[in-house]
Design a protein around this motif. Structure first.
Motif, short mmCIF file in Angstrom:
data_model
loop_
_atom_site.label_atom_id
_atom_site.label_comp_id
_atom_site.label_asym_id
_atom_site.label_seq_id
_atom_site.Cartn_x
_atom_site.Cartn_y
_atom_site.Cartn_z
N GLU A 197 14.18 13.88 1.19
CA GLU A 197 13.17 14.86 0.79
C GLU A 197 12.01 14.16 0.09
O GLU A 197 12.19 13.36 -0.83
CB GLU A 197 13.79 15.90 -0.14
CG GLU A 197 12.82 17.02 -0.49
CD GLU A 197 13.46 18.16 -1.27
OE1 GLU A 197 12.71 18.87 -1.98
OE2 GLU A 197 14.70 18.34 -1.17
N ALA A 198 10.78 14.51 0.52
CA ALA A 198 9.58 13.88 -0.02
C ALA A 198 8.78 14.81 -0.92
O ALA A 198 7.93 14.34 -1.70
CB ALA A 198 8.68 13.40 1.13
N GLY A 199 9.01 16.13 -0.83
CA GLY A 199 8.26 17.05 -1.68
C GLY A 199 8.26 18.44 -1.10
O GLY A 199 8.78 18.70 -0.01
N ARG B 18 0.84 -1.19 0.00
CA ARG B 18 0.00 0.00 0.00
C ARG B 18 0.88 1.25 0.00
O ARG B 18 2.09 1.19 0.22
CB ARG B 18 -0.94 0.00 1.20
CG ARG B 18 -1.96 -1.13 1.15
CD ARG B 18 -2.82 -1.17 2.40
NE ARG B 18 -3.69 -0.02 2.52
CZ ARG B 18 -4.88 0.10 1.93
NH1 ARG B 18 -5.32 -0.85 1.14
NH2 ARG B 18 -5.61 1.18 2.13
N ARG B 19 0.27 2.39 -0.26
CA ARG B 19 0.97 3.67 -0.30
C ARG B 19 0.54 4.51 0.89
O ARG B 19 -0.65 4.56 1.24
CB ARG B 19 0.67 4.43 -1.60
CG ARG B 19 0.83 3.63 -2.87
CD ARG B 19 2.24 3.14 -3.06
NE ARG B 19 3.21 4.23 -3.24
CZ ARG B 19 4.51 4.04 -3.45
NH1 ARG B 19 5.00 2.79 -3.50
NH2 ARG B 19 5.32 5.07 -3.59
N LEU C 197 1.32 14.30 -0.03
CA LEU C 197 2.57 13.71 -0.49
C LEU C 197 2.53 12.21 -0.26
O LEU C 197 2.17 11.74 0.82
CB LEU C 197 3.76 14.31 0.24
CG LEU C 197 3.98 15.82 0.11
CD1 LEU C 197 5.12 16.27 1.02
CD2 LEU C 197 4.27 16.21 -1.33
N ASP C 198 2.91 11.45 -1.28
CA ASP C 198 3.10 10.01 -1.13
C ASP C 198 4.51 9.80 -0.56
O ASP C 198 5.51 10.05 -1.23
CB ASP C 198 2.97 9.33 -2.49
CG ASP C 198 3.06 7.81 -2.40
OD1 ASP C 198 3.68 7.30 -1.44
OD2 ASP C 198 2.54 7.12 -3.31
N ILE C 199 4.58 9.37 0.70
CA ILE C 199 5.87 9.27 1.39
C ILE C 199 6.33 7.82 1.55
O ILE C 199 7.28 7.54 2.28
CB ILE C 199 5.82 9.95 2.77
CG1 ILE C 199 4.81 9.26 3.69
CG2 ILE C 199 5.49 11.43 2.61
CD1 ILE C 199 4.85 9.79 5.13
N THR C 200 5.70 6.91 0.82
CA THR C 200 6.00 5.48 0.99
C THR C 200 7.47 5.17 0.75
O THR C 200 8.11 4.46 1.54
CB THR C 200 5.14 4.65 0.02
OG1 THR C 200 3.79 5.12 0.06
CG2 THR C 200 5.19 3.18 0.37
#
Length: 609
Positions: free
Chosen positions: A127-129, A106-107, A140-143
């Motif tokens: 960095e994620a965004g 999953r995300r 933000l998708d931080i997966t």
């Protein structure tokens, strides 16, 4: 036997949620709130990026309570000095991941519903965004940034230039201290931070179209990306647990439009006096979400806004959404429910959320209680290419985020020419204001949009006037049909010597609203302090002046409604119906006797929006 989606809609009952979910029109069962204590640091020297503060907890020497801004008492910081750069370190535990429903395959989505003004996000040192805009949410998708083992650390750097007048800031002061109608600034995180876990392909947004002439509902379902193979989509609608309609389709597109037959739904149309909501569920592949809608269609006649072709007279109140302990952040989800209930008890049928984007939890209660809302954004206070770029980008995000709420009946991208101060003489400013209205209609053609609010209209679907004259006799004479018609002539001066209409492109056969009036200062126990457009000394004078002004402007058959300034005292402004702690300054029934009076709206042939 109910199909799967209809059964899910009945079970989730999204229209009956408790108001704590940060995104009420798209609900998942599992989520986790990250608000609460977090690490905090100010970066007045601007060294955090150079020294890579996101890699260590050592720099976070203070604790802040989220989602409250550091200027507020509720944050535990209460520092009103200017700090252009602040940092946060938020711990995400295994228990929170489990509450969010996260599992392999999953995300994990991180939601920051408001960070003023520019933010960069790191997760476990990567960095994620980033995001620009203090009034629009970011997801933000931080997966892929999550380390294998927790607890995990989300670090947010927020940059907010307190003196940048080209930044959309609303009523936040750009000076050192609040004064007049300008309030305390708000830096960094100021709305909920939360996580949820989703399948790789999932629903990102749902818009409902509910035409008056048909017993149908159309769902516009937007996924996070185009599916690699045909994706089954099932939709179910219920009302109070009773099946209303369903549909099944396969989609290969990122956005899918599905029409659902809803026989017998004419009795469920949404109006202020009858705010019925329809529950919905969408199952898109592995993703299951709940939603709701109100069945109504917004239109206009020559002089009135309509719901389902029926004219409705607006009795709104200006809502600043400002609290003494938490500033622009609501103290709690419960406070937003109480705010909406207070507006209704005072006799109003709507509110204009002023100079900030709306908290969607407040919009949920407006949907549920039948309040008619004008959606707005905080303005920049200078005209420049950079200010226009910022406003254009963030307004698009704000409209898209709130578009699914049936309570919103009009969009207001510009207020009183703030940031567009010279529209009558500057063709570039006039064109830019008109472009904001056209942009709004291109995103959401189902509601009226303004090119400005109060005056200097160049391409508005409603003509709105702001008039704070405190003399009831003058107001009675002013708001007669003949006088208002004179103001609608290009080049004619209206109240406060402002042009209502600028140029020949602005239609004048549209509803006219007195969108701001009142602003009466009455501050019992605070003599000599506070600000307002006019002043009274006693409670009886206060109620009488309010009654006389409202009667004066509603006697003629020319206005489609009004908006009273304002709901509460706000900082140094003491012109509220209630004090800053939401205590009414007169008995509620006395206010309701005035604002609850329903004038007959002007009636003409309906023109769909």
């Amino acid at each position: 036997m109910l199909d799967e989606a209809t059964e899910l809609a009945a079970r989730l009952h999204p229209s009956g949620q408790d108001g704590s979910y940060p995104r009420p029109t798209l609900v998942r069962t599992n989520w986790a709130d990250l608000d609460g204590p977090a690490g905090f640091a100010v970066d007045d020297e601007g060294v955090g990026l150079r020294d890579r503060w996101w890699e260590s907890a050592d720099h976070f020497d203070r604790t802040i309570v989220l989602p409250f801004p550091p200027e507020s008492k509720a944050s535990g910081i209460a520092d009103t000095a200017t700090h252009p750069v602040v940092w946060y370190r938020i711990e995400v535990t295994a228990a929170q991941l489990a509450a969010a429903g996260h599992a392999p395959g999953r995300r994990l989505l991180l939601h920051l519903d408001g960070v003023d003004y520019h933010s960069i996000v790191w997760v476990d040192g990567t960095e994620a965004g980033a995001h620009e805009g203090g009034q629009s949410p970011v997801t933000l998708d931080i997966t892929d940034e999550l380390a294998e083992e927790g607890p995990h650390a989300v670090v947010v750097r927020a940059w907010d230039d307190p003196h940048d007048r080209g930044q959309p800031r609303g009523k936040q002061t750009w000076e050192d201290e609040p004064s007049g109608i300008w309030y305390q600034r708000s830096t960094g995180i100021w709305r909920p931070v939360w996580i949820e876990s989703v399948p790789p392909v999932h629903v990102r947004r749902i818009i409902w179209r509910t035409p008056a002439a048909e017993e149908t509902v159309t769902a516009v379902i937007e996924l996070n990306r185009r599916p690699r193979r045909p994706l089954p989509v099932r939709i179910g609608l219920t009302h109070r647990g009773r099946p209303l309609g369903s549909a099944v389709t396969l989609t290969r597109e990122q956005t899918t439009v599905v029409r659902i037959e809803t026989p017998g739904s004419n009795d469920l149309r949404w109006r202020p006096e009858h705010p019925e909501l329809v529950d919905a569920a969408v199952i898109a592949g592995e993703d299951e979400v709940g939603s709701y809608t109100g069945l109504r269609e917004v239109g206009t006649t020559h002089r009135a806004i309509t719901l389902d072709d029926q004219p409705i007279y607006l009795r709104q109140v200006l809502e600043q959404c400002y609290w003494p302990e938490s500033l622009y952040s609501a103290p709690s989800a419960r406070a937003l429910r109480e705010e909406a209930e207070l507006i209704g008890r005072l006799g109003f049928n709507g509110m204009r959320i002023h100079q900030q984007s709306a908290d969607q939890r407040l919009l949920y209660w407006a949907d549920r209680l039948g309040l008619l809302v004008f959606g707005e954004i905080g303005a920049a206070h200078e005209f420049s290419p950079e200010a226009i770029r910022r406003l254009h980008r963030e307004w698009t995000q704000v409209v898209r985020a709130s578009q699914g709420h049936p309570s919103i009946i009009c969009w207001v991208p510009i207020n009183e020419s703030w940031g567009f101060i010279d529209i009558p003489r500057d063709l570039d400013q006039a064109r830019a204001a008109a472009a904001m209205a056209r942009l709004t209609r291109s995103i959401d053609p189902s509601r009226p949009a303004l090119s400005n609010d109060g005056w200097h209209h160049v391409d508005s679907d409603l003509l709105t006037i702001h008039d704070y004259d405190a003399n009831p006799a003058r107001m009675r004479l002013r708001y007669r049909s003949r006088q208002v018609e004179r103001w609608l002539t290009p080049g004619a001066l209206g109240p406060a010597r402002n042009f209502i209409v600028v140029g020949s492109d602005q239609p004048t056969d549209v509803p006219v609203l007195l969108d701001e009036l009142g602003g009466i200062r009455f501050c019992p126990g605070r003599h000599g302090r506070g600000w307002g457009y006019s002043t009274v000394r006693t409670r009886s004078q206060f109620v009488r002046r309010i009654s006389e002004l409202v009667t004066a402007v509603t006697t003629g058959n020319v206005l489609g409604g009004y908006c009273w300034t304002q709901l509460t005292d706000t900082g140094q402004e003491t012109n509220g119906l209630c004090d800053e702690n939401r205590r009414p300054k007169a008995p509620v029934h006395e206010f309701a006797a005035v604002f609850g009076r329903q004038p007959e709206p002007p009636t003409q042939q309906t023109r769909p929006t």
